[in-house]
Design an enzyme around this catalytic site. Structure first.
Site, PDB file in Angstrom:
ATOM      1  N   GLY A   2       6.726  -1.711   6.372  1.00 30.91           N
ATOM      2  CA  GLY A   2       8.107  -2.176   6.347  1.00 30.91           C
ATOM      3  C   GLY A   2       9.070  -1.267   7.081  1.00 30.91           C
ATOM      4  CD  GLU A   3      13.224   0.171   9.961  1.00 34.91           C
ATOM      5  OE1 GLU A   3      12.278   0.658  10.588  1.00 34.91           O
ATOM      6  OE2 GLU A   3      14.173   0.849   9.548  1.00 34.91           O
TER       7      GLU A   3
ATOM      8  CG  ASN B 110      -3.793   6.556  14.067  1.00 39.24           C
ATOM      9  OD1 ASN B 110      -4.515   7.478  14.394  1.00 39.24           O
ATOM     10  ND2 ASN B 110      -2.639   6.734  13.447  1.00 39.24           N
TER      11      ASN B 110
ATOM     12  CB  SER C 267       9.394   5.075  15.100  1.00 38.60           C
ATOM     13  OG  SER C 267       8.999   5.444  13.791  1.00 38.60           O
TER      14      SER C 267
ATOM     15  CB  CYS D 251       6.905  -4.822   9.036  1.00 42.81           C
ATOM     16  SG  CYS D 251       8.256  -3.984   9.912  1.00 42.81           S
TER      17      CYS D 251
ATOM     18  CB  SER E 114      10.083   6.954   9.143  1.00 39.58           C
ATOM     19  OG  SER E 114       9.768   6.710  10.500  1.00 39.58           O
TER      20      SER E 114
ATOM     21  CB  CYS F 224       2.757  -1.201  14.029  1.00 39.30           C
ATOM     22  SG  CYS F 224       2.793  -0.951  12.248  1.00 39.30           S
TER      23      CYS F 224
ATOM     24  CB  CYS G  70       0.850   6.447  11.693  1.00 40.11           C
ATOM     25  SG  CYS G  70       1.186   8.105  11.163  1.00 40.11           S
TER      26      CYS G  70
ATOM     27  CB  CYS H  58       2.886   7.639   3.195  1.00 38.29           C
ATOM     28  SG  CYS H  58       3.410   6.440   4.429  1.00 38.29           S
TER      29      CYS H  58
ATOM     30  CB  CYS I 237       6.089  -1.951  16.505  1.00 39.17           C
ATOM     31  SG  CYS I 237       7.767  -1.587  15.948  1.00 39.17           S
TER      32      CYS I 237
ATOM     33  CD  GLU J 100      -2.902  -1.078   2.383  1.00 40.36           C
ATOM     34  OE1 GLU J 100      -4.071  -1.429   2.212  1.00 40.36           O
ATOM     35  OE2 GLU J 100      -2.446  -0.782   3.494  1.00 40.36           O
TER      36      GLU J 100
ATOM     37  CG  ASN K 117       6.983   5.062  18.837  1.00 42.38           C
ATOM     38  OD1 ASN K 117       6.675   6.204  18.563  1.00 42.38           O
ATOM     39  ND2 ASN K 117       6.957   4.096  17.945  1.00 42.38           N
TER      40      ASN K 117
HETATM   41  N1  SAH Z   1       9.340   1.023  10.195  1.00 40.40           N
HETATM   42  C1  SAH Z   1       9.510   2.442  10.045  1.00 40.40           C
HETATM   43  C2  SAH Z   1       8.597   3.022   8.987  1.00 40.40           C
HETATM   44  C3  SAH Z   1       7.138   2.981   9.340  1.00 40.40           C
HETATM   45  S1  SAH Z   1       6.671   4.572   9.891  1.00 40.40           S
HETATM   46  C4  SAH Z   1       9.333   3.121  11.378  1.00 40.40           C
HETATM   47  O1  SAH Z   1       8.940   2.465  12.326  1.00 40.40           O
HETATM   48  O2  SAH Z   1       9.636   4.297  11.501  1.00 40.40           O
HETATM   49  C5  SAH Z   1       5.154   4.280  10.644  1.00 40.40           C
HETATM   50  C6  SAH Z   1       4.988   5.221  11.825  1.00 40.40           C
HETATM   51  O3  SAH Z   1       3.680   4.998  12.369  1.00 40.40           O
HETATM   52  C7  SAH Z   1       5.972   4.948  12.941  1.00 40.40           C
HETATM   53  O4  SAH Z   1       6.419   6.163  13.471  1.00 40.40           O
HETATM   54  C8  SAH Z   1       5.138   4.220  13.984  1.00 40.40           C
HETATM   55  O5  SAH Z   1       5.637   4.480  15.268  1.00 40.40           O
HETATM   56  C9  SAH Z   1       3.767   4.805  13.748  1.00 40.40           C
HETATM   57  N2  SAH Z   1       2.677   3.919  14.106  1.00 40.40           N
HETATM   58  C10 SAH Z   1       2.627   2.590  13.947  1.00 40.40           C
HETATM   59  N3  SAH Z   1       1.452   2.112  14.379  1.00 40.40           N
HETATM   60  C11 SAH Z   1       0.746   3.164  14.821  1.00 40.40           C
HETATM   61  C12 SAH Z   1      -0.553   3.312  15.360  1.00 40.40           C
HETATM   62  N4  SAH Z   1      -1.356   2.273  15.534  1.00 40.40           N
HETATM   63  N5  SAH Z   1      -0.966   4.554  15.696  1.00 40.40           N
HETATM   64  C13 SAH Z   1      -0.158   5.621  15.487  1.00 40.40           C
HETATM   65  N6  SAH Z   1       1.053   5.539  14.955  1.00 40.40           N
HETATM   66  C14 SAH Z   1       1.522   4.327  14.634  1.00 40.40           C
END
Ligand code: SAH
Length: 340
Positions: A160-161, A289, A213, A112, A190, A119, A332, A105, A116, A92, A215
């Site tokens: 993905g990362e 989210n 990220s 992935c 990111s 996510c 996100c 994006c 996390c 996507e 967090n």
């Molecule tokens: N793997 C990379 C690229 C993905 S970025 C990374 O982690 O940075 C996706 C972003 O969305 C990240 O900053 C992650 O922390 C955030 N994210 C993931 N799940 C989320 C959720 N349920 N609600 C809000 N942000 C979220």
């Protein structure tokens, strides 16, 4: 014989391919211009090539394209695209219109591996790395859909990362900057924090913006919500950020997903300011989210504002990211590449 997708070739490989076909080097340059800047979908549309040349190339070669399986539009204007890859896998991308910006994006992997806890993409598990052209093609295909509007910014924040698919991502960044001609200042990568690769990105990649990220503010909590922290704990991650060469006036973005009762206390906010000391930083606060079955809740707005205020009082730039596209699971952490 299987035909060659010319988009799957690097500069060197293209030069080799054209040489092997007995064609002069300037034909490669023309191809790159037509495929990456003019975004033609097939060899037949390269009008700078004579008909005979187009036909000659069409024997051994073709120009591959992502197939749009589904296009969803959110009430707020965000769009989500589900693309099919040549092997049938799907990924996507999300298009986010915002004032004069049009940000795309993009995904760097199908699925992935990082798992996390907050996510949705993580629940899929890892499917495979995207090839460089599959990363770039998201930009080309979405640009065609937007035409004549121009995509102004690219963020590698989809599925993905990116730093776990390092070589392909760096090659994709090269093509995006040199061939599609998007300024590296308008691209942001990111990462969940693959610390050694942050050093390597600075050495090998175009000078794109870095987002991290973060967090969490303690290893205990970060270990729990981002398992990669057990390999690269907060100190190591922030040391890599401190060493990341930043052009004047540029900053590293720190994303901070706010999870109710997990990482959203006043103490967390205060620890965050201490951790980021000395790093030119801006903080994107992303209230969680939700998705079905998620083990977390979004904090109340008042908590989010109080968290932000502590950062702002300590002279940090902290924005609350309005999550767009939630109604179509485009926000996100909500990308799952499902066609149903
Ligand atoms: N793997 C990379 C690229 C993905 S970025 C990374 O982690 O940075 C996706 C972003 O969305 C990240 O900053 C992650 O922390 C955030 N994210 C993931 N799940 C989320 C959720 N349920 N609600 C809000 N942000 C979220």
């Amino acid at each position: 014989m299987k035909k060659t997708n010319l988009k799957a070739l690097s500069l060197q490989e293209l030069q080799y391919f054209f040489r092997a076909e007995g064609l002069p080097a300037f034909r490669t340059k023309q191809l790159i211009h037509w495929v990456y800047e003019r975004r033609v979908e097939d060899l037949g549309s390269i009008s700078e090539y004579a008909k005979a040349l187009r036909e000659k190339l069409a024997g051994p070669a073709y120009i591959g394209n992502l197939v749009l399986l589904k296009r969803l539009t959110s009430a707020d204007g965000t769009e989500k695209y589900l693309w099919e890859l040549e092997d049938g896998q799907s990924i996507e991308s999300v298009l986010i219109p915002d004032d004069d910006r049009l940000t795309l994006c993009i995904s760097s992997q199908a699925g992935c591996a990082l798992k996390c806890a907050f996510c949705l993409t993580g629940t899929l598990g890892f499917v495979r790395n995207l090839a460089a052209h599959e990363i770039v093609d998201q930009v080309i295909a979405a640009s065609r859909l937007m035409d004549p509007r121009q995509i102004t910014n690219i963020v590698l924040m989809g599925m993905g990362e990116p730093l776990m698919n390092f070589d392909n991502v760096v090659e994709a960044l090269r093509r995006l900057t040199e061939w599609v001609k998007i300024s590296p200042r308008r691209i942001t990568l990111s990462t969940a924090g693959v610390a050694p690769r942050i050093h390597e990105l600075a050495q090998k990649g175009p000078a794109v913006n870095l987002a991290v990220s973060l967090n969490a503010t303690t290893n205990e909590i970060r270990d729990r919500i981002m398992p990669i922290n057990k390999t690269y704990p907060i100190e190591q991650l922030l040391a890599a950020c401190r060493a990341f060469p930043l052009p004047p006036r540029r900053r590293i973005t720190f994303e901070y997903v706010l999870l109710k009762g997990v990482n959203d206390t006043d103490d967390d906010a205060r620890r965050l300011t201490v951790l980021l000391k000395g790093i030119p930083a801006k903080i994107n606060l992303i209230p969680f989210n939700p998705f079905p079955g998620a083990p977390f809740e979004r904090p109340d707005d008042s908590r989010v504002l109080a968290f932000q205020q502590i950062l702002v009082d300590r002279k940090l730039t902290a924005l609350i990211r309005k999550s767009k596209g939630q109604d179509i699971l485009a926000a996100c952490g909500q990308l799952k590449a499902e066609s149903s």
